[in-house]
Design an enzyme around this catalytic site. Structure first.
Site, PDB file in Angstrom:
ATOM      1  N   GLY A   7      87.739 -14.005  29.871  1.00 51.90           N
ATOM      2  CA  GLY A   7      87.119 -14.918  28.919  1.00 51.90           C
ATOM      3  C   GLY A   7      86.609 -14.189  27.698  1.00 51.90           C
ATOM      4  O   GLY A   7      86.078 -13.101  27.808  1.00 51.90           O
ATOM      5  N   THR A   8      86.786 -14.803  26.508  1.00 54.40           N
ATOM      6  CA  THR A   8      86.414 -14.071  25.293  1.00 54.40           C
ATOM      7  C   THR A   8      86.674 -14.861  24.026  1.00 54.40           C
ATOM      8  O   THR A   8      87.527 -15.725  24.001  1.00 54.40           O
ATOM      9  CB  THR A   8      87.236 -12.777  25.168  1.00 54.40           C
ATOM     10  OG1 THR A   8      86.792 -11.851  26.132  1.00 54.40           O
ATOM     11  CG2 THR A   8      87.128 -12.109  23.843  1.00 54.40           C
ATOM     12  N   THR A   9      85.952 -14.481  22.966  1.00 53.28           N
ATOM     13  CA  THR A   9      86.376 -14.731  21.585  1.00 53.28           C
ATOM     14  C   THR A   9      86.185 -13.436  20.814  1.00 53.28           C
ATOM     15  O   THR A   9      85.086 -12.878  20.817  1.00 53.28           O
ATOM     16  CB  THR A   9      85.540 -15.835  20.913  1.00 53.28           C
ATOM     17  OG1 THR A   9      85.638 -17.041  21.670  1.00 53.28           O
ATOM     18  CG2 THR A   9      86.045 -16.095  19.495  1.00 53.28           C
TER      19      THR A   9
END
Length: 207
Positions: A7-9
């Site tokens: 999960g990430t931005t």
């Protein structure tokens, strides 16, 4: 199978005289928030940074490999690897593992003798030189909306920092796999700067 942290931005932009990289700091296992302080921006060489999105263990293994290669090259040749060379090496590593891939998206950015550069890489080793903006991870569709609307060529490093924080902050509002703090790195021909949390929080308050 044990579920991996992911999960990430992350975002990166080319500015006048440098590059700005930013990410949030949440790692998830499905719907569970596994960490609120996950590191997603790494210094690869004096003036080169790398952002990671995807499976945390895979990303950390790649970071260790490329950091070692960059140090070894500098010791042997007395000069740093170019950003293009670092990206090509990562591309080769990823491509060689295409049947058992590293589940990552990477952004390599920094400044070398050719000026500010940003490249993106996918899990199979595909590499693209991004001449202005890039975003990776589950929150990237939201971040791209902000970047596309507000980015202008020749943006200053300071204005670029505000834009990157705005893009990540906006993504955090809608993407459940992105959240908690924001990490910000500024790279110019003179320095690699990890921006203090207090300054990032001040930018967020000003948005």
């Amino acid at each position: 199978m044990v579920e991996a942290f992911k999960g990430t931005t992350t975002v990166g932009i080319v500015c006048d005289g440098g590059v700005v990289l930013a990410s949030e700091s949440r790692a998830t296992m499905g719907s569970f928030i596994a960490s609120r302080t996950a590191k997603k921006i790494y210094q690869i060489d004096d003036l080169v940074g790398l952002t990671t999105a995807g499976v945390v263990g895979d990303a950390q293994a790649l970071v260790r490999m490329i950091q070692a290669e960059a140090r070894l090259y500098r010791m042997q040749r007395g000069e740093p690897l170019t950003i293009k060379a670092i990206t090509s090496l990562l591309s080769n590593i990823l491509s060689a593992r295409r049947y058992f891939p590293f589940l990552v998206q990477l952004v390599v950015g920094g400044v070398d003798k050719m000026g500010p550069k940003i490249f993106s890489l996918d899990a199979l080793g595909g590499q693209i030189e991004e001449h202005d903006i890039v975003s990776t991870g589950s929150g990237s569709p939201i971040a791209y909306g902000v970047l596309e609307s507000l980015y202008k060529p020749g943006l200053s490093i300071q204005d670029g920092s505000v834009l990157c924080v705005r893009a990540v902050h906006t993504a955090m509002k809608r993407d459940s796999a992105s959240g908690n703090g924001i990490a910000l790195v500024r790279i110019t021909k003179d320095r690699y700067e990890e921006v203090p949390t207090s300054e990032v929080e001040e930018i967020v308050r000003s948005l």
